[in-house]
Design a protein around this motif. Structure first.
Motif, PDB file in Angstrom:
ATOM      1  N   ILE A 114       0.865  -1.166   0.166  1.00  0.00           N
ATOM      2  CA  ILE A 114      -0.148  -0.058   0.161  1.00  0.00           C
ATOM      3  C   ILE A 114       0.858   1.154  -0.087  1.00  0.00           C
ATOM      4  CG2 ILE A 114      -1.656   1.277   1.467  1.00  0.00           C
ATOM      5  CD1 ILE A 114      -2.654  -1.369   2.477  1.00  0.00           C
ATOM      6  N   THR A 115       1.667   1.378   0.841  1.00  0.00           N
ATOM      7  CA  THR A 115       2.806   2.433   0.930  1.00  0.00           C
ATOM      8  C   THR A 115       3.428   2.527  -0.243  1.00  0.00           C
ATOM      9  OG1 THR A 115       3.173   1.978   3.217  1.00  0.00           O
ATOM     10  CG2 THR A 115       4.708   3.436   2.100  1.00  0.00           C
ATOM     11  N   SER A 116       3.943   1.444  -0.712  1.00  0.00           N
ATOM     12  CA  SER A 116       4.829   1.704  -2.401  1.00  0.00           C
ATOM     13  C   SER A 116       3.807   2.125  -3.580  1.00  0.00           C
ATOM     14  CB  SER A 116       5.150   0.105  -2.856  1.00  0.00           C
ATOM     15  OG  SER A 116       6.175  -0.214  -1.898  1.00  0.00           O
ATOM     16  N   GLU A 117       2.453   1.589  -3.398  1.00  0.00           N
ATOM     17  CA  GLU A 117       1.355   2.076  -4.399  1.00  0.00           C
ATOM     18  C   GLU A 117       1.246   3.705  -4.224  1.00  0.00           C
ATOM     19  OE1 GLU A 117      -0.677   0.743  -6.876  1.00  0.00           O
ATOM     20  OE2 GLU A 117       0.309  -1.418  -6.675  1.00  0.00           O
ATOM     21  N   ALA A 118       0.999   4.080  -2.775  1.00  0.00           N
ATOM     22  CA  ALA A 118       0.759   5.527  -2.609  1.00  0.00           C
ATOM     23  C   ALA A 118       1.650   6.399  -3.124  1.00  0.00           C
ATOM     24  CB  ALA A 118       0.591   5.523  -1.144  1.00  0.00           C
ATOM     25  N   TYR A 119       3.194   5.672  -3.147  1.00  0.00           N
ATOM     26  CA  TYR A 119       4.337   6.729  -3.622  1.00  0.00           C
ATOM     27  C   TYR A 119       4.800   6.184  -5.090  1.00  0.00           C
ATOM     28  CZ  TYR A 119       4.437   8.609   1.304  1.00  0.00           C
ATOM     29  OH  TYR A 119       3.945   9.298   2.487  1.00  0.00           O
ATOM     30  N   HIS A 120       4.061   5.545  -5.668  1.00  0.00           N
ATOM     31  CA  HIS A 120       4.055   5.212  -6.949  1.00  0.00           C
ATOM     32  C   HIS A 120       5.522   4.469  -7.215  1.00  0.00           C
ATOM     33  CE1 HIS A 120       0.637   7.417  -7.802  1.00  0.00           C
ATOM     34  NE2 HIS A 120       1.207   8.464  -7.304  1.00  0.00           N
ATOM     35  N   ILE A 121       5.706   3.333  -6.260  1.00  0.00           N
ATOM     36  CA  ILE A 121       7.148   2.736  -6.507  1.00  0.00           C
ATOM     37  C   ILE A 121       6.850   1.357  -6.762  1.00  0.00           C
ATOM     38  CG2 ILE A 121       9.272   1.926  -5.299  1.00  0.00           C
ATOM     39  CD1 ILE A 121       8.711   4.704  -3.510  1.00  0.00           C
ATOM     40  N   PRO A 122       7.225   0.509  -7.851  1.00  0.00           N
ATOM     41  CA  PRO A 122       6.961  -0.522  -8.354  1.00  0.00           C
ATOM     42  C   PRO A 122       7.652  -1.788  -7.238  1.00  0.00           C
ATOM     43  CG  PRO A 122       7.608   0.583 -10.304  1.00  0.00           C
ATOM     44  CD  PRO A 122       8.042   1.365  -8.938  1.00  0.00           C
ATOM     45  N   THR A 123       6.845  -2.593  -6.814  1.00  0.00           N
ATOM     46  CA  THR A 123       7.568  -3.649  -5.859  1.00  0.00           C
ATOM     47  C   THR A 123       7.699  -4.927  -6.358  1.00  0.00           C
ATOM     48  OG1 THR A 123       6.877  -2.197  -3.998  1.00  0.00           O
ATOM     49  CG2 THR A 123       7.115  -4.540  -3.243  1.00  0.00           C
ATOM     50  N   ILE A 124       8.767  -5.680  -6.082  1.00  0.00           N
ATOM     51  CA  ILE A 124       8.688  -7.030  -6.248  1.00  0.00           C
ATOM     52  C   ILE A 124       9.029  -7.891  -5.015  1.00  0.00           C
ATOM     53  CG2 ILE A 124      10.393  -8.890  -7.417  1.00  0.00           C
ATOM     54  CD1 ILE A 124      10.803  -5.518  -8.543  1.00  0.00           C
ATOM     55  N   ILE A 125       8.120  -8.827  -4.881  1.00  0.00           N
ATOM     56  CA  ILE A 125       8.211  -9.605  -3.446  1.00  0.00           C
ATOM     57  C   ILE A 125       9.259 -10.741  -3.494  1.00  0.00           C
ATOM     58  CG2 ILE A 125       6.862 -10.553  -1.638  1.00  0.00           C
ATOM     59  CD1 ILE A 125       4.355  -9.319  -2.988  1.00  0.00           C
ATOM     60  N   VAL A 126      10.213 -11.009  -2.499  1.00  0.00           N
ATOM     61  CA  VAL A 126      11.313 -11.969  -3.042  1.00  0.00           C
ATOM     62  C   VAL A 126      10.907 -12.763  -1.716  1.00  0.00           C
ATOM     63  CG1 VAL A 126      13.706 -12.593  -2.852  1.00  0.00           C
ATOM     64  CG2 VAL A 126      12.738 -10.595  -4.079  1.00  0.00           C
ATOM     65  N   PHE A 127      10.640 -13.855  -1.894  1.00  0.00           N
ATOM     66  CA  PHE A 127      10.347 -14.686  -0.540  1.00  0.00           C
ATOM     67  C   PHE A 127      11.732 -15.771  -0.525  1.00  0.00           C
ATOM     68  CE2 PHE A 127       6.035 -14.070  -1.083  1.00  0.00           C
ATOM     69  CZ  PHE A 127       5.388 -14.117   0.269  1.00  0.00           C
ATOM     70  N   ASN A 128      12.525 -15.279   0.485  1.00  0.00           N
ATOM     71  CA  ASN A 128      13.880 -15.933   0.795  1.00  0.00           C
ATOM     72  C   ASN A 128      13.726 -17.141   1.798  1.00  0.00           C
ATOM     73  OD1 ASN A 128      16.716 -16.123   0.781  1.00  0.00           O
ATOM     74  ND2 ASN A 128      17.005 -14.866   2.534  1.00  0.00           N
ATOM     75  N   LYS A 129      14.645 -18.035   1.841  1.00  0.00           N
ATOM     76  CA  LYS A 129      14.909 -19.123   2.696  1.00  0.00           C
ATOM     77  C   LYS A 129      14.197 -20.312   2.078  1.00  0.00           C
ATOM     78  CE  LYS A 129      16.069 -16.314   6.700  1.00  0.00           C
ATOM     79  NZ  LYS A 129      16.089 -16.459   8.090  1.00  0.00           N
ATOM     80  N   SER A 130      14.050 -20.353   0.674  1.00  0.00           N
ATOM     81  CA  SER A 130      13.217 -21.517   0.338  1.00  0.00           C
ATOM     82  C   SER A 130      13.868 -22.996   0.572  1.00  0.00           C
ATOM     83  CB  SER A 130      13.014 -21.380  -1.292  1.00  0.00           C
ATOM     84  OG  SER A 130      14.185 -21.514  -1.940  1.00  0.00           O
ATOM     85  N   ASP A 131      15.035 -23.040   1.072  1.00  0.00           N
ATOM     86  CA  ASP A 131      15.598 -24.172   1.330  1.00  0.00           C
ATOM     87  C   ASP A 131      15.137 -24.668   2.695  1.00  0.00           C
ATOM     88  OD1 ASP A 131      18.163 -23.298   3.600  1.00  0.00           O
ATOM     89  OD2 ASP A 131      17.283 -21.710   2.190  1.00  0.00           O
ATOM     90  N   LEU A 132      14.117 -23.842   3.489  1.00  0.00           N
ATOM     91  CA  LEU A 132      13.506 -24.435   4.579  1.00  0.00           C
ATOM     92  C   LEU A 132      12.161 -25.142   4.584  1.00  0.00           C
ATOM     93  CD1 LEU A 132      14.810 -21.301   6.941  1.00  0.00           C
ATOM     94  CD2 LEU A 132      15.889 -23.485   6.677  1.00  0.00           C
ATOM     95  N   TYR A 133      11.781 -24.857   3.111  1.00  0.00           N
ATOM     96  CA  TYR A 133      10.162 -25.236   2.843  1.00  0.00           C
ATOM     97  C   TYR A 133      10.089 -26.727   3.069  1.00  0.00           C
ATOM     98  CZ  TYR A 133       9.449 -20.563   0.762  1.00  0.00           C
ATOM     99  OH  TYR A 133       9.479 -19.264   0.530  1.00  0.00           O
ATOM    100  N   GLY A 134       9.182 -27.160   3.853  1.00  0.00           N
ATOM    101  CA  GLY A 134       8.424 -28.558   3.838  1.00  0.00           C
ATOM    102  C   GLY A 134       7.423 -28.440   2.746  1.00  0.00           C
TER     103      GLY A 134
END
Length: 308
Positions: A114-134
């Motif tokens: 929401i904050t990024s949208e309000a300030y017109h900044i494109p956002t990429i979401i990076v989910f880290n630590k995928s090696d821990l996934y069951g």
């Protein structure tokens, strides 16, 4: 002369001048800032006007600031009635999140978006630590990836431990000015250390007793990337309070709601109890994901209306 602010430590700033040389600079007197009410008049990423203060010590005085193309703020950690500019003149932001050790809540992700949208900044979401996934985490990631990609956000899976996805993220940040953000403990500093091993940034284990990361970065700081571009590392943010977003405008910063708000019967529809609400209808038929709608309602409840 002009210079770019790379780091702020309170009274002094580390700036890079037009010759590419780093100098220490400070504000002398009161810098006139039109319409800015933040706790910090100058932020990392700002282009500032400078003049020589002391040639022997190579220190500069900041005399002005160029107009920002954009900036992103948070509620000041010291005064909830003021905001603090995290960084300015950004091409994009990279939100680091984790499904485990520590777990990033969807509410936190949505508040950042929401904050990024309000300030017109494109956002990429990076989910880290995928090696821990069951299996459970793999299913959860597939669901979360679907939710956010369906509304236009890029979602990447990464493991710094195994190297999975690291090159993809490096390509995303090449030749751009990128803000790195997220809770403490999600791997921002570790990621920076893979790009700049010479920096050897301090990293800490997630504290077992709280499940939340410990703060390792105190001030925002910008670094030049060898393959072009810059990244800005930010202090680990435990809570991201929304700044100056009225309840009436909140739905404008949910992309999937923004396209429907003109279809509601009432032009001041809050998408909660009103009749003939296009947003609620979209939730019922599955066009808008229920988790996002619940997030909207929770955030709506927490916005304090200011009297102007």
């Amino acid at each position: 002369m002009k210079a770019i602010v790379y780091k702020s430590t309170g009274s002094w700033y580390s700036v890079k001048n037009e010759e590419g040389v780093f100098c220490n600079a400070r504000i002398k007197g009161k810098l006139k800032m039109d319409g800015i009410t933040s706790t910090n008049p100058i932020a990392v990423g700002d282009v500032v006007l400078v003049e020589m203060e002391n040639e022997t010590e190579n220190t500069l005085t900041i005399t002005g600031i160029e107009k920002r193309s954009n900036y992103i703020t948070r509620i000041s950690p010291h005064n909830k009635n003021q905001h603090h500019i995290i960084a300015s003149n950004l091409d994009q932001s990279l939100l680091f999140a984790t499904l485990k050790d520590p777990k990033t809540s969807q509410g936190f992700i949505d508040r950042f978006l929401i904050t990024s949208e309000a300030y017109h900044i494109p956002t990429i979401i990076v989910f880290n630590k995928s090696d821990l996934y069951g299996e459970k985490e793999k299913e959860k990631f597939a669901e979360v990836k679907s939710i956010y990609e369906n509304i236009g956000y890029k979602v990447v899976s990464m493991s710094i431990e195994t190297g999975d996805g690291v090159e993809e993220v490096k390509n995303i940040i090449a030749n751009k000015t990128t803000l790195l953000s997220g809770h403490s403990g999600v791997g921002k500093s570790t990621f920076i250390n893979t790009i700049f091993p010479e920096l050897n940034l301090k990293t800490l284990e997630v504290s077992d007793w709280s499940g939340k990361g410990m703060h390792t970065t105190t001030f925002a700081e910008m670094f030049d990337i060898a393959l072009g571009g810059r990244i800005i590392d930010t202090p680990g943010i435990r809570e991201l309070g929304l700044v100056d977003i009225p309840k009436q405008e909140l739905s404008h910063y949910f992309p999937e709601m923004r396209t429907l708000i003109n279809d509601c019967q009432f032009n001041n529809c809050m998408h909660t109890n009103e009749k003939n609400c296009a947003v609620k209808k979209a939730v019922e038929d599955g066009t808008i994901h229920m988790d996002r709608y619940i997030s909207y309602c929770n955030i709506l409840d927490k916005i304090e209306e200011k009297s102007y």
